[in-house]
Design a protein around this motif. Structure first.
Motif, mmCIF file in Angstrom:
data_model
loop_
_atom_site.group_PDB
_atom_site.id
_atom_site.type_symbol
_atom_site.label_atom_id
_atom_site.label_comp_id
_atom_site.label_asym_id
_atom_site.label_seq_id
_atom_site.Cartn_x
_atom_site.Cartn_y
_atom_site.Cartn_z
ATOM 1 N N GLY A 176 58.972 4.019 48.904
ATOM 2 C CA GLY A 176 59.940 4.327 47.663
ATOM 3 C C GLY A 176 60.057 5.970 47.375
ATOM 4 O O GLY A 176 60.757 6.137 46.163
ATOM 5 N N THR A 177 60.015 6.622 48.425
ATOM 6 C CA THR A 177 60.321 8.156 48.015
ATOM 7 C C THR A 177 61.716 8.389 48.219
ATOM 8 O O THR A 177 62.029 9.352 46.868
ATOM 9 N N LEU A 178 62.422 8.159 48.909
ATOM 10 C CA LEU A 178 63.773 8.762 49.027
ATOM 11 C C LEU A 178 64.569 7.920 47.763
ATOM 12 O O LEU A 178 65.345 8.852 47.224
ATOM 13 N N GLY A 179 64.288 6.835 47.302
ATOM 14 C CA GLY A 179 65.230 6.286 46.112
ATOM 15 C C GLY A 179 64.853 6.745 44.814
ATOM 16 O O GLY A 179 65.647 6.706 44.063
ATOM 17 N N ASN A 180 63.545 7.374 44.733
ATOM 18 C CA ASN A 180 63.243 7.798 43.510
ATOM 19 C C ASN A 180 62.988 9.462 43.558
ATOM 20 O O ASN A 180 62.251 10.084 42.402
ATOM 21 N N MET A 181 63.325 10.038 44.480
ATOM 22 C CA MET A 181 63.083 11.462 44.522
ATOM 23 C C MET A 181 64.029 12.291 43.636
ATOM 24 O O MET A 181 65.279 12.080 43.591
ATOM 25 N N THR A 182 63.383 13.167 42.814
ATOM 26 C CA THR A 182 64.299 13.964 41.875
ATOM 27 C C THR A 182 64.751 15.280 42.286
ATOM 28 O O THR A 182 63.840 15.838 43.304
ATOM 29 N N MET A 183 65.758 15.705 41.948
ATOM 30 C CA MET A 183 66.023 17.069 42.726
ATOM 31 C C MET A 183 66.304 18.286 41.645
ATOM 32 O O MET A 183 66.697 18.118 40.313
ATOM 33 N N PHE A 184 66.209 19.433 42.138
ATOM 34 C CA PHE A 184 66.075 20.671 41.400
ATOM 35 C C PHE A 184 65.521 20.693 39.953
ATOM 36 O O PHE A 184 65.912 21.426 39.098
ATOM 37 N N GLY A 185 64.365 20.116 39.771
ATOM 38 C CA GLY A 185 63.757 19.994 38.704
ATOM 39 C C GLY A 185 64.266 19.282 37.565
ATOM 40 O O GLY A 185 63.860 19.595 36.565
ATOM 41 N N THR A 186 65.024 18.527 37.744
ATOM 42 C CA THR A 186 65.805 17.624 36.798
ATOM 43 C C THR A 186 65.405 16.183 36.846
ATOM 44 O O THR A 186 64.617 15.721 38.123
ATOM 45 N N SER A 187 66.061 15.455 36.082
ATOM 46 C CA SER A 187 65.848 13.809 36.250
ATOM 47 C C SER A 187 66.931 13.158 37.384
ATOM 48 O O SER A 187 66.839 11.990 37.573
ATOM 49 N N ILE A 188 67.943 14.153 37.874
ATOM 50 C CA ILE A 188 68.709 13.627 38.868
ATOM 51 C C ILE A 188 68.180 12.903 39.901
ATOM 52 O O ILE A 188 67.282 14.260 40.933
ATOM 53 N N LYS A 189 68.484 11.992 40.634
ATOM 54 C CA LYS A 189 67.788 11.419 41.657
ATOM 55 C C LYS A 189 68.521 11.788 43.092
ATOM 56 O O LYS A 189 69.726 12.044 42.851
ATOM 57 N N LEU A 190 67.915 11.877 44.041
ATOM 58 C CA LEU A 190 68.545 12.198 45.244
ATOM 59 C C LEU A 190 69.866 11.180 45.496
ATOM 60 O O LEU A 190 70.807 11.621 45.880
ATOM 61 N N PRO A 191 69.803 9.815 45.278
ATOM 62 C CA PRO A 191 71.160 9.306 45.686
ATOM 63 C C PRO A 191 72.342 9.645 44.846
ATOM 64 O O PRO A 191 73.281 9.779 45.364
ATOM 65 N N VAL A 192 72.176 10.224 43.802
ATOM 66 C CA VAL A 192 73.342 10.989 42.933
ATOM 67 C C VAL A 192 73.904 12.175 43.616
ATOM 68 O O VAL A 192 74.928 12.298 43.543
ATOM 69 N N VAL A 193 72.765 12.777 44.084
ATOM 70 C CA VAL A 193 73.032 14.185 44.933
ATOM 71 C C VAL A 193 74.008 13.812 46.174
ATOM 72 O O VAL A 193 74.858 14.526 46.457
ATOM 73 N N LEU A 194 73.294 12.723 46.627
ATOM 74 C CA LEU A 194 74.070 12.377 48.024
ATOM 75 C C LEU A 194 75.486 11.844 47.672
ATOM 76 O O LEU A 194 76.363 12.081 48.269
ATOM 77 N N MET A 195 75.786 11.156 46.732
ATOM 78 C CA MET A 195 76.990 10.564 46.387
ATOM 79 C C MET A 195 78.123 11.913 46.142
ATOM 80 O O MET A 195 79.063 11.785 46.493
ATOM 81 N N ALA A 196 77.445 12.714 45.169
ATOM 82 C CA ALA A 196 78.401 14.091 44.974
ATOM 83 C C ALA A 196 78.828 14.838 46.329
ATOM 84 O O ALA A 196 79.893 15.166 46.503
ATOM 85 N N THR A 197 77.716 15.090 47.099
ATOM 86 C CA THR A 197 78.054 15.484 48.446
ATOM 87 C C THR A 197 79.009 14.804 49.202
ATOM 88 O O THR A 197 79.937 15.440 49.793
ATOM 89 N N LEU A 198 78.877 13.358 49.370
ATOM 90 C CA LEU A 198 79.539 12.747 50.098
ATOM 91 C C LEU A 198 81.152 12.708 49.462
ATOM 92 O O LEU A 198 82.099 12.791 50.221
ATOM 93 N N ILE A 199 81.500 12.978 48.257
ATOM 94 C CA ILE A 199 82.618 12.944 47.547
ATOM 95 C C ILE A 199 83.266 14.268 48.108
ATOM 96 O O ILE A 199 84.383 14.358 48.567
ATOM 97 N N PHE A 200 82.595 15.346 47.869
ATOM 98 C CA PHE A 200 83.092 16.682 48.480
ATOM 99 C C PHE A 200 83.478 16.740 49.761
ATOM 100 O O PHE A 200 84.642 17.168 50.259
#
Length: 343
Positions: A176-200
């Motif tokens: 369950g690590t990848l799906g629940n990992m938060t980024m940059f000390g916030t509540s934003i999860k890794l999948p959301v960051v990956l989505m933003a990177t994918l769009i760029f």
């Protein structure tokens, strides 16, 4: 002033205008803002910053799927298999990672390390993309028929593996690590960051690379692209594999987030991905559209769904509102382009 000078000024004025694609994207962005403001008036407590954030973060999966679907639509092809691939890849990841000594069939798996289980699940997703490409490119079967069939095939395999239920026990601690990992000390999860990177990355590929330009050319005029020396078949194969990989990644991340492989996960995601692309101005016939437009289409769909929930409308009405939104979007885009060209 001579007629030639007048004609020259008209051409200069046209060149300074936005392209049709940017024009439609701007309209979609404006519609998304207007719809959000309308929902803020009708729905109590809707106008909040956190609600804006939720419209994006809660829909990371559909937006990620929408990137692959958008590229295929621009090339003149459909992919309705992504929802089934989401279910299949998640189920396979769990099944491969489950220990071999479970108490029953649904708790026993292949005992692979988590990373290997996820890689093998991704290969399973790519195999569905390869089947899509083979039928569409080699056998020239219409893509809408092929991908509808492979969507049911993928979901059927997931049903068999889970026996119509789900697998959620006897998993490694790190699953369950990848799906629940938060980024940059916030509540934003890794999948959301990956989505933003994918769009760029997708926007860059779409606008700045040969691959992106070829995608538009194939969708707009496949005969001309072929006569220009473009290998249309190879390009479409790459697009189908890319779409399948994206769906596989989404399925694996969802399985990791919920620590379960559920055969019904991703149901109707293929249609939501298609809807947000159409809402974003992607032409169903190919050759026109953008990832940015798709993103704003996702915001429109998320706003409609969220507002309907806030107004305590039944799910049946939510489906109806989605359908109405698609019809209005297509008619509005057609009308706006016709008026623009007439002017």
């Amino acid at each position: 002033m001579t007629d030639q000078a007048v004609a020259g000024r008209r051409l200069a004025k046209q060149d300074n205008r936005l392209s049709d694609e940017m024009f439609i994207t701007s309209l979609v962005a404006g519609a998304a803002v207007a719809l959000f403001l309308l929902a803020s008036i009708l729905v109590p407590n809707f106008f909040q910053f956190q609600n804006v954030v939720n419209l994006v973060t809660n829909n990371w999966a559909v937006i990620s799927l929408g990137v692959g679907v958008t590229f295929l639509l621009v090339s003149g092809n459909f992919d309705l298999s992504v929802g089934g691939i989401v279910a299949l890849s998640g189920v396979l990841a769990v099944w491969f990672a489950q220990a071999t000594d479970g108490a029953n069939a649904l708790s026993s798996g292949w005992g692979m390390p988590t990373w290997l289980a996820m890689v093998c699940a991704l290969i399973g997703a790519m195999s569905i993309g390869a089947v899509n490409a083979a039928f569409v490119v080699a056998l020239r079967v219409p893509s809408i028929i092929v991908t509808l069939g492979t969507m049911m095939l993928a979901r059927g395999i997931a049903q068999v593996v889970t026996q119509g239920s789900q697998r959620n026990t006897n998993l490694p601690a790190d699953f369950g690590t990848l799906g629940n990992m938060t980024m940059f000390g916030t509540s934003i999860k890794l999948p959301v960051v990956l989505m933003a990177t994918l769009i760029f990355v997708a926007v860059f590929v779409e606008r700045k690379t040969v691959f992106g330009r070829l995608t538009y050319l194939i969708g707009a005029n496949p005969v001309a692209s072929r006569l220009s020396g473009v290998d249309n078949a190879r390009h479409v194969v790459k697009l189908y594999l890319f779409s399948a990989v994206m769906a596989g990644v989404v399925g694996i991340l969802l399985a990791s987030e919920f620590k379960s492989g559920f055969s019904n996960r991703g149901t109707l995601m293929e249609f939501d991905a298609l809807v947000i692309s159409l809402l974003g101005g992607v032409a169903i016939a190919g050759g026109f559209g953008s990832v940015i437009g798709m993103f704003f289409g996702a915001i429109i769909l998320a706003t409609v769904t969220s507002a309907a929930t806030g107004l305590v409308l039944s799910p049946d009405w939510q489906f109806t509102l989605k359908a109405i939104a698609v019809f209005i979007a297509i008619m509005a885009q057609t009308w706006a382009l016709a008026r623009r060209h007439a002017g």
